[in-house]
Scaffold this active site. Structure first.
Site, PDB file in Angstrom:
ATOM      1  N   GLY A  24       0.812  -1.206   0.000  1.00  0.00           N
ATOM      2  CA  GLY A  24       0.000   0.000   0.000  1.00  0.00           C
ATOM      3  C   GLY A  24       0.845   1.254   0.000  1.00  0.00           C
ATOM      4  N   HIS A  25       1.973   1.236  -0.696  1.00  0.00           N
ATOM      5  CA  HIS A  25       2.946   2.329  -0.617  1.00  0.00           C
ATOM      6  C   HIS A  25       2.509   3.615  -1.300  1.00  0.00           C
ATOM      7  CE1 HIS A  25       3.856   1.116  -4.711  1.00  0.00           C
ATOM      8  NE2 HIS A  25       4.728   2.092  -4.834  1.00  0.00           N
ATOM      9  N   GLY A  27      -0.696   4.788  -0.789  1.00  0.00           N
ATOM     10  CA  GLY A  27      -1.793   5.310   0.014  1.00  0.00           C
ATOM     11  C   GLY A  27      -1.322   6.288   1.079  1.00  0.00           C
ATOM     12  N   LEU A  28      -2.261   6.739   1.886  1.00  0.00           N
ATOM     13  CA  LEU A  28      -1.985   7.718   2.927  1.00  0.00           C
ATOM     14  C   LEU A  28      -0.895   7.240   3.882  1.00  0.00           C
ATOM     15  CD1 LEU A  28      -2.687  10.250   4.666  1.00  0.00           C
ATOM     16  CD2 LEU A  28      -4.498   8.855   5.725  1.00  0.00           C
ATOM     17  N   VAL A  29      -1.091   6.073   4.484  1.00  0.00           N
ATOM     18  CA  VAL A  29      -0.135   5.579   5.476  1.00  0.00           C
ATOM     19  C   VAL A  29       1.100   4.985   4.807  1.00  0.00           C
ATOM     20  CG1 VAL A  29       0.186   4.086   7.470  1.00  0.00           C
ATOM     21  CG2 VAL A  29      -2.058   5.069   7.012  1.00  0.00           C
ATOM     22  N   SER A 121      -7.019  -0.247  12.706  1.00  0.00           N
ATOM     23  CA  SER A 121      -7.811   0.972  12.855  1.00  0.00           C
ATOM     24  C   SER A 121      -8.427   0.995  14.246  1.00  0.00           C
ATOM     25  CB  SER A 121      -8.916   1.013  11.792  1.00  0.00           C
ATOM     26  OG  SER A 121      -9.867   2.005  12.097  1.00  0.00           O
ATOM     27  N   SER A 122      -8.647   2.186  14.760  1.00  0.00           N
ATOM     28  CA  SER A 122      -9.269   2.307  16.081  1.00  0.00           C
ATOM     29  C   SER A 122     -10.730   1.880  16.077  1.00  0.00           C
ATOM     30  CB  SER A 122      -9.155   3.742  16.588  1.00  0.00           C
ATOM     31  OG  SER A 122      -9.776   4.647  15.691  1.00  0.00           O
ATOM     32  N   CYS A 123     -11.318   1.660  14.894  1.00  0.00           N
ATOM     33  CA  CYS A 123     -12.715   1.218  14.828  1.00  0.00           C
ATOM     34  C   CYS A 123     -12.881  -0.233  15.283  1.00  0.00           C
ATOM     35  CB  CYS A 123     -13.283   1.391  13.428  1.00  0.00           C
ATOM     36  SG  CYS A 123     -12.636   0.237  12.214  1.00  0.00           S
ATOM     37  N   TYR A 150     -15.732  -3.621   8.279  1.00  0.00           N
ATOM     38  CA  TYR A 150     -14.318  -3.226   8.195  1.00  0.00           C
ATOM     39  C   TYR A 150     -13.604  -3.554   9.504  1.00  0.00           C
ATOM     40  CZ  TYR A 150     -10.234  -0.150   7.728  1.00  0.00           C
ATOM     41  OH  TYR A 150      -8.954   0.355   7.678  1.00  0.00           O
ATOM     42  N   LYS A 154     -10.291  -6.064  10.374  1.00  0.00           N
ATOM     43  CA  LYS A 154      -9.079  -5.632  11.068  1.00  0.00           C
ATOM     44  C   LYS A 154      -8.837  -6.456  12.342  1.00  0.00           C
ATOM     45  CE  LYS A 154      -7.545  -2.578   8.254  1.00  0.00           C
ATOM     46  NZ  LYS A 154      -6.246  -2.807   7.560  1.00  0.00           N
ATOM     47  N   HIS A 193     -12.710   9.912   4.555  1.00  0.00           N
ATOM     48  CA  HIS A 193     -12.939  10.086   5.976  1.00  0.00           C
ATOM     49  C   HIS A 193     -13.223  11.559   6.278  1.00  0.00           C
ATOM     50  CE1 HIS A 193     -10.737   6.153   6.196  1.00  0.00           C
ATOM     51  NE2 HIS A 193     -11.724   5.928   7.040  1.00  0.00           N
ATOM     52  N   ARG A 223     -13.249  13.338  18.124  1.00  0.00           N
ATOM     53  CA  ARG A 223     -12.314  12.499  17.378  1.00  0.00           C
ATOM     54  C   ARG A 223     -10.878  12.937  17.647  1.00  0.00           C
ATOM     55  NH1 ARG A 223     -16.143   9.917  17.185  1.00  0.00           N
ATOM     56  NH2 ARG A 223     -17.273   9.017  15.407  1.00  0.00           N
ATOM     57  N   ASP A 283     -23.916  10.264  13.089  1.00  0.00           N
ATOM     58  CA  ASP A 283     -22.720  10.797  13.737  1.00  0.00           C
ATOM     59  C   ASP A 283     -21.613   9.756  13.850  1.00  0.00           C
ATOM     60  OD1 ASP A 283     -23.090  13.488  14.323  1.00  0.00           O
ATOM     61  OD2 ASP A 283     -24.248  13.078  16.137  1.00  0.00           O
TER      62      ASP A 283
END
Length: 326
Positions: A24-25, A27-29, A121-123, A150, A154, A193, A223, A283
């Site tokens: 995933g190079h 992507g964001l992370v 992920s924190s989810c 999701y 994880k 997001h 958040r 929410d």
């Protein structure tokens, strides 16, 4: 006990000459990890775009690992999205992510990858977990329904890492970041997001001279936000300083309401109009603040302030707006 070549493993500085695969190079992370590794002197980084290697295709993934023989892996590849995308396409988020994780970790195990970092992920934590959320809150309550598929994927990834440690003794680890933002994020109006979505919404409104912007929900959920470059720095730190079966929370240890983050972004982009809140929209989890004491005990704390991070991200967004995905 975890071991490498029969010797008990102790975290230490990684070999800068070894092959290091960043899944995933782009992507964001993943892109942030790639930048951090380059800056840290790693000479043999390997990455493949999704068009070059579909991580959902098991045979292709195994062929890639057999050919490249990486010593280290950062598993940052995933199908990600915001509340709308997660709640609309739960099968995609469950199936794609489980296949990506399973294929990469099974192939990594086959070729004997020494050190693997799985990013979740924190989810993964219960919707009403006590705040701030400790690592041992995992599997103690019901998940947030809008992204439960999701989250389950994880959670499966965490268990996969723990199982590899138990069955094969490899010193693999997991890290659970809070809400991330920064360069190479997804700024799609429907698939992103909250923070990148707000940046795009307010910047477009400011450019168009709009008088009003409408955001989802009430604006009251709290958040925690972490810049991707901080996440990348924490990732390398954990690989070199932490070894254990428990996932490690990665965040700042402080949070802010969605309304406050919207006001901050509006100020940075120069939007001077009014903000409305569509309370018919969900929410999500009321609060999601991570307990980062384990990370601090491992010797790492965040460095990029939220305002500085937003300013840097807005500048990047404006410089790349013509080529953004979504």
């Amino acid at each position: 006990m975890t071991a490498v070549d029969g010797v008990e493993y102790s975290p230490a500085e990684l070999d800068r000459d070894a092959t290091f695969y960043v899944a995933g190079h782009r992507g964001l992370v993943g892109s942030a990890i790639w930048r951090r590794l380059e800056a840290g002197g790693f000479e043999n980084l390997v990455g493949q775009t999704s068009s070059e290697l579909d991580l959902r295709e098991r045979d292709a993934v195994f062929d890639f690992f057999r050919a490249t023989q990486p010593r280290y892996v950062a598993l940052a590849a995933a199908k990600v999205g915001g509340i709308l995308a997660n709640s609309t396409f739960p099968v995609d988020f469950l199936s794609d992510n489980i296949r990506i994780q399973t294929n990469v970790m099974d192939a990594a195990r086959e070729v004997g990858v020494e050190r693997l970092l799985f990013l979740g992920s924190s989810c993964i934590y219960p919707k009403y977990a006590p705040q701030p959320i400790r690592e041992d809150s995992l599997l103690t309550g019901h998940l947030e329904p809008t992204n439960d598929a999701y989250a389950i994927a994880k959670i499966a990834g965490i268990l996969h890492v723990q199982s590899v440690r138990r069955q094969y003794g490899l010193p693999w680890i997991s890290a659970m970041p809070t809400n991330l933002y920064g360069p190479n994020d997804n700024y799609s109006p429907t698939g992103s997001h909250v923070l990148p979505a707000l940046i795009r919404r307010y910047d477009e409104a400011a450019s168009a001279g709009d008088a009003r912007v409408t955001n989802w929900g009430t604006g009251t959920p709290r958040r925690e936000f972490l810049h991707a470059d901080d996440m990348a720095d924490a990732s390398l730190h954990l690989l070199e300083h932490y070894d254990g079966p428990a996932q490690v929370n990665v965040g700042t240890g402080s949070d802010i309401t969605i309304r406050e983050i919207a006001e901050t972004i509006a100020g940075v982009v120069g939007f001077e109009g009014e903000t409305d809140w569509d309370t018919t929209k969900p929410d999500g989890t009321p609060q999601k603040l991570l307990d980062v004491s384990a990370l601090a005990a491992a010797g790492w704390t965040s460095k990029i302030s939220l305002e500085e991070g937003i300013e840097r991200t807005v500048a990047w967004y404006r410089a790349h707006v013509g080529a953004l995905r979504g």
